[in-house]
Design a protein around this motif. Sequence first.
Motif, PDB file in Angstrom:
ATOM      1  N   PRO A  62       3.266  -3.742   6.783  1.00  0.00           N
ATOM      2  CA  PRO A  62       3.172  -5.208   6.670  1.00  0.00           C
ATOM      3  C   PRO A  62       1.766  -5.670   6.317  1.00  0.00           C
ATOM      4  O   PRO A  62       0.788  -5.197   6.894  1.00  0.00           O
ATOM      5  N   PRO A  63       1.638  -6.592   5.368  1.00  0.00           N
ATOM      6  CA  PRO A  63       0.298  -7.062   4.969  1.00  0.00           C
ATOM      7  C   PRO A  63      -0.481  -7.688   6.115  1.00  0.00           C
ATOM      8  O   PRO A  63      -1.709  -7.582   6.155  1.00  0.00           O
ATOM      9  N   SER A  64       0.203  -8.343   7.045  1.00  0.00           N
ATOM     10  CA  SER A  64      -0.475  -9.018   8.146  1.00  0.00           C
ATOM     11  C   SER A  64      -0.898  -8.065   9.255  1.00  0.00           C
ATOM     12  O   SER A  64      -1.680  -8.437  10.136  1.00  0.00           O
ATOM     13  N   ASN A  65      -0.401  -6.845   9.224  1.00  0.00           N
ATOM     14  CA  ASN A  65      -0.726  -5.851  10.247  1.00  0.00           C
ATOM     15  C   ASN A  65      -0.794  -4.478   9.589  1.00  0.00           C
ATOM     16  O   ASN A  65       0.109  -3.666   9.730  1.00  0.00           O
ATOM     17  N   PRO A  66      -1.875  -4.199   8.848  1.00  0.00           N
ATOM     18  CA  PRO A  66      -1.946  -2.962   8.058  1.00  0.00           C
ATOM     19  C   PRO A  66      -1.715  -1.706   8.898  1.00  0.00           C
ATOM     20  O   PRO A  66      -2.195  -1.597  10.021  1.00  0.00           O
ATOM     21  N   MET A  67      -0.979  -0.788   8.312  1.00  0.00           N
ATOM     22  CA  MET A  67      -0.648   0.476   8.956  1.00  0.00           C
ATOM     23  C   MET A  67      -1.462   1.608   8.330  1.00  0.00           C
ATOM     24  O   MET A  67      -1.798   1.565   7.137  1.00  0.00           O
ATOM     25  N   THR A  68      -1.745   2.634   9.128  1.00  0.00           N
ATOM     26  CA  THR A  68      -2.619   3.729   8.712  1.00  0.00           C
ATOM     27  C   THR A  68      -1.817   4.964   8.329  1.00  0.00           C
ATOM     28  O   THR A  68      -0.888   5.365   9.039  1.00  0.00           O
ATOM     29  N   ILE A  69      -2.191   5.558   7.203  1.00  0.00           N
ATOM     30  CA  ILE A  69      -1.747   6.906   6.843  1.00  0.00           C
ATOM     31  C   ILE A  69      -2.931   7.830   7.127  1.00  0.00           C
ATOM     32  O   ILE A  69      -3.980   7.723   6.488  1.00  0.00           O
ATOM     33  N   THR A  70      -2.770   8.697   8.102  1.00  0.00           N
ATOM     34  CA  THR A  70      -3.838   9.629   8.461  1.00  0.00           C
ATOM     35  C   THR A  70      -3.759  10.834   7.530  1.00  0.00           C
ATOM     36  O   THR A  70      -2.791  11.601   7.571  1.00  0.00           O
ATOM     37  N   ILE A  71      -4.766  10.986   6.682  1.00  0.00           N
ATOM     38  CA  ILE A  71      -4.772  12.043   5.673  1.00  0.00           C
ATOM     39  C   ILE A  71      -5.361  13.312   6.286  1.00  0.00           C
ATOM     40  O   ILE A  71      -6.474  13.294   6.820  1.00  0.00           O
ATOM     41  N   LEU A  72      -4.624  14.412   6.208  1.00  0.00           N
ATOM     42  CA  LEU A  72      -5.031  15.663   6.845  1.00  0.00           C
ATOM     43  C   LEU A  72      -5.642  16.667   5.880  1.00  0.00           C
ATOM     44  O   LEU A  72      -6.320  17.600   6.306  1.00  0.00           O
ATOM     45  N   SER A  73      -5.411  16.490   4.607  1.00  0.00           N
ATOM     46  CA  SER A  73      -6.000  17.356   3.573  1.00  0.00           C
ATOM     47  C   SER A  73      -6.063  16.547   2.291  1.00  0.00           C
ATOM     48  O   SER A  73      -5.472  15.462   2.187  1.00  0.00           O
ATOM     49  N   ALA A  74      -6.771  17.067   1.302  1.00  0.00           N
ATOM     50  CA  ALA A  74      -6.957  16.328   0.052  1.00  0.00           C
ATOM     51  C   ALA A  74      -5.617  15.961  -0.567  1.00  0.00           C
ATOM     52  O   ALA A  74      -4.705  16.793  -0.661  1.00  0.00           O
ATOM     53  N   LEU A  75      -5.476  14.710  -0.980  1.00  0.00           N
ATOM     54  CA  LEU A  75      -4.281  14.282  -1.696  1.00  0.00           C
ATOM     55  C   LEU A  75      -4.275  14.874  -3.104  1.00  0.00           C
ATOM     56  O   LEU A  75      -5.329  15.225  -3.641  1.00  0.00           O
ATOM     57  N   PRO A  76      -3.101  14.995  -3.719  1.00  0.00           N
ATOM     58  CA  PRO A  76      -3.052  15.508  -5.094  1.00  0.00           C
ATOM     59  C   PRO A  76      -3.912  14.655  -6.029  1.00  0.00           C
ATOM     60  O   PRO A  76      -3.927  13.433  -5.927  1.00  0.00           O
ATOM     61  N   GLN A  77      -4.616  15.322  -6.928  1.00  0.00           N
ATOM     62  CA  GLN A  77      -5.401  14.589  -7.913  1.00  0.00           C
ATOM     63  C   GLN A  77      -4.477  13.788  -8.824  1.00  0.00           C
ATOM     64  O   GLN A  77      -3.335  14.169  -9.077  1.00  0.00           O
ATOM     65  N   ILE A  78      -5.004  12.670  -9.303  1.00  0.00           N
ATOM     66  CA  ILE A  78      -4.240  11.838 -10.240  1.00  0.00           C
ATOM     67  C   ILE A  78      -4.525  12.353 -11.643  1.00  0.00           C
ATOM     68  O   ILE A  78      -5.543  12.011 -12.259  1.00  0.00           O
ATOM     69  N   THR A  79      -3.660  13.201 -12.113  1.00  0.00           N
ATOM     70  CA  THR A  79      -3.814  13.820 -13.427  1.00  0.00           C
ATOM     71  C   THR A  79      -2.886  13.190 -14.462  1.00  0.00           C
ATOM     72  O   THR A  79      -3.011  13.478 -15.652  1.00  0.00           O
ATOM     73  N   GLN A  80      -1.958  12.354 -13.998  1.00  0.00           N
ATOM     74  CA  GLN A  80      -1.064  11.649 -14.906  1.00  0.00           C
ATOM     75  C   GLN A  80      -1.802  10.467 -15.523  1.00  0.00           C
ATOM     76  O   GLN A  80      -2.611   9.809 -14.874  1.00  0.00           O
ATOM     77  N   ASP A  81      -1.552  10.166 -16.771  1.00  0.00           N
ATOM     78  CA  ASP A  81      -2.055   8.938 -17.376  1.00  0.00           C
ATOM     79  C   ASP A  81      -1.127   7.779 -17.009  1.00  0.00           C
ATOM     80  O   ASP A  81       0.053   7.972 -16.703  1.00  0.00           O
ATOM     81  N   HIS A  82      -1.692   6.563 -17.035  1.00  0.00           N
ATOM     82  CA  HIS A  82      -0.888   5.340 -16.867  1.00  0.00           C
ATOM     83  C   HIS A  82      -0.128   5.300 -15.546  1.00  0.00           C
ATOM     84  O   HIS A  82       1.000   4.786 -15.488  1.00  0.00           O
ATOM     85  N   LEU A  83      -0.719   5.795 -14.485  1.00  0.00           N
ATOM     86  CA  LEU A  83      -0.113   5.702 -13.160  1.00  0.00           C
ATOM     87  C   LEU A  83      -0.711   4.497 -12.434  1.00  0.00           C
ATOM     88  O   LEU A  83      -1.932   4.314 -12.432  1.00  0.00           O
ATOM     89  N   THR A  84       0.136   3.692 -11.812  1.00  0.00           N
ATOM     90  CA  THR A  84      -0.326   2.554 -11.020  1.00  0.00           C
ATOM     91  C   THR A  84      -0.023   2.802  -9.552  1.00  0.00           C
ATOM     92  O   THR A  84       1.115   3.126  -9.193  1.00  0.00           O
ATOM     93  N   ILE A  85      -1.036   2.677  -8.705  1.00  0.00           N
ATOM     94  CA  ILE A  85      -0.856   2.699  -7.245  1.00  0.00           C
ATOM     95  C   ILE A  85      -1.135   1.288  -6.768  1.00  0.00           C
ATOM     96  O   ILE A  85      -2.280   0.818  -6.816  1.00  0.00           O
ATOM     97  N   ASP A  86      -0.089   0.597  -6.321  1.00  0.00           N
ATOM     98  CA  ASP A  86      -0.180  -0.834  -6.040  1.00  0.00           C
ATOM     99  C   ASP A  86       0.173  -1.112  -4.585  1.00  0.00           C
ATOM    100  O   ASP A  86       1.341  -1.052  -4.191  1.00  0.00           O
ATOM    101  N   ALA A  87      -0.853  -1.416  -3.784  1.00  0.00           N
ATOM    102  CA  ALA A  87      -0.643  -1.801  -2.384  1.00  0.00           C
ATOM    103  C   ALA A  87      -1.005  -3.262  -2.160  1.00  0.00           C
ATOM    104  O   ALA A  87      -1.260  -3.674  -1.028  1.00  0.00           O
ATOM    105  N   SER A  88      -1.014  -4.057  -3.217  1.00  0.00           N
ATOM    106  CA  SER A  88      -1.511  -5.430  -3.128  1.00  0.00           C
ATOM    107  C   SER A  88      -0.584  -6.359  -2.356  1.00  0.00           C
ATOM    108  O   SER A  88      -0.991  -7.459  -1.970  1.00  0.00           O
ATOM    109  N   ASN A  89       0.653  -5.950  -2.125  1.00  0.00           N
ATOM    110  CA  ASN A  89       1.583  -6.749  -1.332  1.00  0.00           C
ATOM    111  C   ASN A  89       2.012  -6.018  -0.072  1.00  0.00           C
ATOM    112  O   ASN A  89       3.117  -6.231   0.445  1.00  0.00           O
TER     113      ASN A  89
END
Length: 295
Positions: A62-89
């Motif tokens: 929820p935008p009014s109460n942000p939640m945490t993703i606890t990252i335990l190891s490196a996330l995959p690199q963004i090797t794809q072109d034209h990828l959108t990661i949208d958390a604006s809502n």
Amino acid sequence: MTVALMLGAIHTLHASGFEDRTLSSSTITVTSRSDSGAGSLRQALLTAQAGDTIRFDPVVFPPSNPMTITILSALPQITQDHLTIDASNAGVILDGFNAPAGTTGLYVTSDNNVIKGLQIVRFKGDGIGLAYGASGNQIGGDWQVGEALRGEGNILTLNGEDGIDISGADSMNNRVTGNLIGLDSNGTLDLRFQVVAPSPAFAQDRLVFAGSQLHGVWRSTDGGMHWQTSNAGLSILNVMALAFSPNFASDRTLFAGTGDGGIFRTTTAGELVPRGSGYPQAAYHGTGSLTRLWD
């Protein structure tokens, strides 16, 4: 070569016309706060193809109460072109405190990607890294658009290295806009804490002190749920060490070591106390030019 976006598909256009390859555009929704597995951001990054959009379920985040993703190891690199990661809502915090040394939050090595609306905190490396010719990417967006704390802008703070690092002479034409880097969500403080010290009688008094790099000593009387600054008389705000007196329960004495060789002491447990006139007495006192004592 130029790129044309048409009707939800991405085509690579050459002088002779469109090539046969068409990249479909799909939306992947993150529905889990887990580090990995079905519905996780990690799985979404592994699954995503060029042209896809990764969004976050606002019921889970929820935008009014942000939640945490606890990252335990490196996330995959963004090797794809034209990828959108949208958390604006949505309200999404990527917390890298438990990831290995040097881990970067999101690492981009491809072109024309968009990352917006995230809070990326406490990674030991950079918050976001762009390298190996990563070009034409957009980090952030209009901070007045979207329901997240910073809208389309990202909040990057408490990371061990840079908030956003763009490296390599061939990493070109990247746009960074609308982000808060090294600041909290209202854009006022760099909350880069360097030391946390619970009271020797924490089980009884719930008292905790924290020393920050730019904003001095913070004090909590409810076990860390709420914090206030405790800096009256503290002339150097880069607090690097905190130590309690062996008799803290009775003498209420706390020492702070600061940058520039400062040593400060409070005998009121960092609390403002009234003078006879009714005016508050400074909690901390200092003398000397290199070594400073609170009293």
